[in-house]
Scaffold this active site. Structure first.
Site, PDB file in Angstrom:
ATOM      1  CE  LYS A  63      -4.047   0.343   2.159  1.00  0.00           C
ATOM      2  NZ  LYS A  63      -5.203   0.149   1.286  1.00  0.00           N
TER       3      LYS A  63
HETATM    4  N1  PPE Z   1      -7.460  -3.089  -3.085  1.00  0.00           N
HETATM    5  C1  PPE Z   1      -7.049  -1.809  -2.930  1.00  0.00           C
HETATM    6  C2  PPE Z   1      -6.402  -1.121  -4.071  1.00  0.00           C
HETATM    7  C3  PPE Z   1      -7.241  -1.179  -1.694  1.00  0.00           C
HETATM    8  O1  PPE Z   1      -6.812   0.073  -1.541  1.00  0.00           O
HETATM    9  C4  PPE Z   1      -7.889  -1.859  -0.643  1.00  0.00           C
HETATM   10  C5  PPE Z   1      -8.133  -1.183   0.674  1.00  0.00           C
HETATM   11  C6  PPE Z   1      -8.293  -3.193  -0.859  1.00  0.00           C
HETATM   12  C7  PPE Z   1      -8.065  -3.771  -2.091  1.00  0.00           C
HETATM   13  C8  PPE Z   1      -8.919  -4.015   0.235  1.00  0.00           C
HETATM   14  O2  PPE Z   1      -7.978  -4.316   1.246  1.00  0.00           O
HETATM   15  P1  PPE Z   1      -8.404  -4.563   2.768  1.00  0.00           P
HETATM   16  O3  PPE Z   1      -8.789  -3.242   3.338  1.00  0.00           O
HETATM   17  O4  PPE Z   1      -7.201  -5.144   3.385  1.00  0.00           O
HETATM   18  O5  PPE Z   1      -9.538  -5.501   2.754  1.00  0.00           O
HETATM   19  N2  PPE Z   1      -8.374   0.201   0.569  1.00  0.00           N
HETATM   20  C9  PPE Z   1      -8.198   1.029   1.749  1.00  0.00           C
HETATM   21  C10 PPE Z   1      -8.083   2.501   1.367  1.00  0.00           C
HETATM   22  C11 PPE Z   1      -9.322   3.208   0.965  1.00  0.00           C
HETATM   23  C12 PPE Z   1      -9.095   4.689   0.763  1.00  0.00           C
HETATM   24  O6  PPE Z   1      -9.943   5.350   0.153  1.00  0.00           O
HETATM   25  O7  PPE Z   1      -8.076   5.236   1.223  1.00  0.00           O
HETATM   26  C13 PPE Z   1      -9.251   0.738   2.817  1.00  0.00           C
HETATM   27  O8  PPE Z   1     -10.286   0.157   2.504  1.00  0.00           O
HETATM   28  O9  PPE Z   1      -9.009   1.104   3.952  1.00  0.00           O
END
Ligand code: PPE
Length: 306
Positions: free
Chosen positions: A159
């Site tokens: 991330k």
């Molecule tokens: N893909 C991406 C690109 C992503 O950013 C997230 C989380 C996920 C999948 C799902 O991952 P998880 O949260 O571990 O289930 N995105 C984060 C950021 C959102 C934002 O706007 O900033 C979140 O959901 O916290």
């Protein structure tokens, strides 16, 4: 959206919200050299609990390692404690938690070794990420004209702040076109993920999701694997094509911020009967019980703040 809180944790101290500022010449601001997490705390019958906190903090350190940060002066356990301290100091039960490790004090000439890592943790009350109606009715999405990262252009498991410019391009385009979310294809043309969520397809009772090769290893995605399996569904990791989305009975997306949300329409084509689907609803319900500490077998996912 109110992002106010009393304190933001910065390099080991709880700093009053309005004093938590950075200098204009912070390299992370110029080049996106930072790694972050998105975590949520929920109220449970035993008080506020942070959902899968250790997994999130471990992923944060993995992201820092992938980006090339060395010698981070905090451990996973330090940050777990700091996260709980920050939630407690702000008096929140339900909140979103945003830790960030960013390149500070030098770091010019595009070299991560030129500066040092700084650490911050903010918390705020963040309600419905994809809108108030999304949970019950689902949302409308399109296939973005922007391609998701190639795995050797950006590091897709990490991330990294700068990675999210790709998401911002896609999301802005979708919202301006009148959709709520963008679905992004990988450089080969297969479905990758959304701008901030992983994606699942339901067809003939089976659940399919793209492999993690080109996407973030979502922690919600993992929770959905476990929950769907426990509900008796077969969940497969397979390449997913654009037309498989159109032909699906249900499509849903999941992430920490978004939680679990059905898609009602993709590219002006109804998905199933054009509403959030039945299996999506079952998984949503089980997920919401799990995050609120109401399911004994998933209680180990809840890390109590108190
Ligand atoms: N893909 C991406 C690109 C992503 O950013 C997230 C989380 C996920 C999948 C799902 O991952 P998880 O949260 O571990 O289930 N995105 C984060 C950021 C959102 C934002 O706007 O900033 C979140 O959901 O916290």
């Amino acid at each position: 959206m109110g992002m106010e809180s009393k304190f933001i944790w910065m390099n080991g101290e709880l700093v009053p919200f309005e004093k938590a500022t950075l200098h204009f010449l912070t390299p992370a601001l110029h080049y996106g050299v930072g790694v972050f997490e998105g975590i949520r705390s929920y109220n449970t019958p035993k008080g506020p609990a942070i959902f899968r906190l250790r997994e999130h903090v471990e992923r944060l350190f993995a992201s820092a390692h992938v980006l090339g940060f060395r010698d981070i002066p905090w451990t996973v356990d330090d940050i777990i404690k700091a996260t709980k301290d920050t939630v407690r100091a702000n008096g929140f039960t339900d909140c979103y938690i945003r830790p960030l490790i960013y390149l500070d004090g030098g770091g010019w000439n595009l070299n991560v070794d030129g500066g040092k890592p700084s650490f911050g943790i903010a918390v705020w009350e963040w309600g419905n990420y994809l809108g108030a109606e999304a949970l019950a009715n689902g949302i409308r999405a399109n296939i973005s004209s922007f391609t998701r990262h190639h795995v050797n252009v950006s590091m897709t498991k990490a991330k990294i702040a700068g990675n999210y410019v790709n998401s911002v391009l896609a999301k802005t385009e979708s919202v301006r076109l009148g959709f709520e979310e963008a679905i992004m294809l990988d450089p080969q043309g297969y479905v990758a993920e959304c701008t901030g969520e992983n994606l699942f397809v339901v067809r003939r009772g089976k659940i399919i999701t793209p492999s993690t090769a080109p996407v973030l290893e979502g922690i919600t995605r993992h929770s959905i694997f476990v929950i769907a399996h426990d509900l008796g569904y077969q969940v497969l990791e397979q390449p997913v094509s654009r037309d498989q989305l159109y032909m699906a009975d249900e499509v849903f997306v999941c992430g920490t911020a978004a939680e679990v949300i059905g898609l009602s329409e993709i590219d002006y084509r109804k998905i199933g009967d054009g509403r959030s689907g039945k299996i999506t609803g079952e998984i949503q319900k089980a997920f919401h019980e799990a995050i609120r500490g109401k399911t004994a077998k998933y209680e180990h996912w809840c890390d109590y703040v108190g």
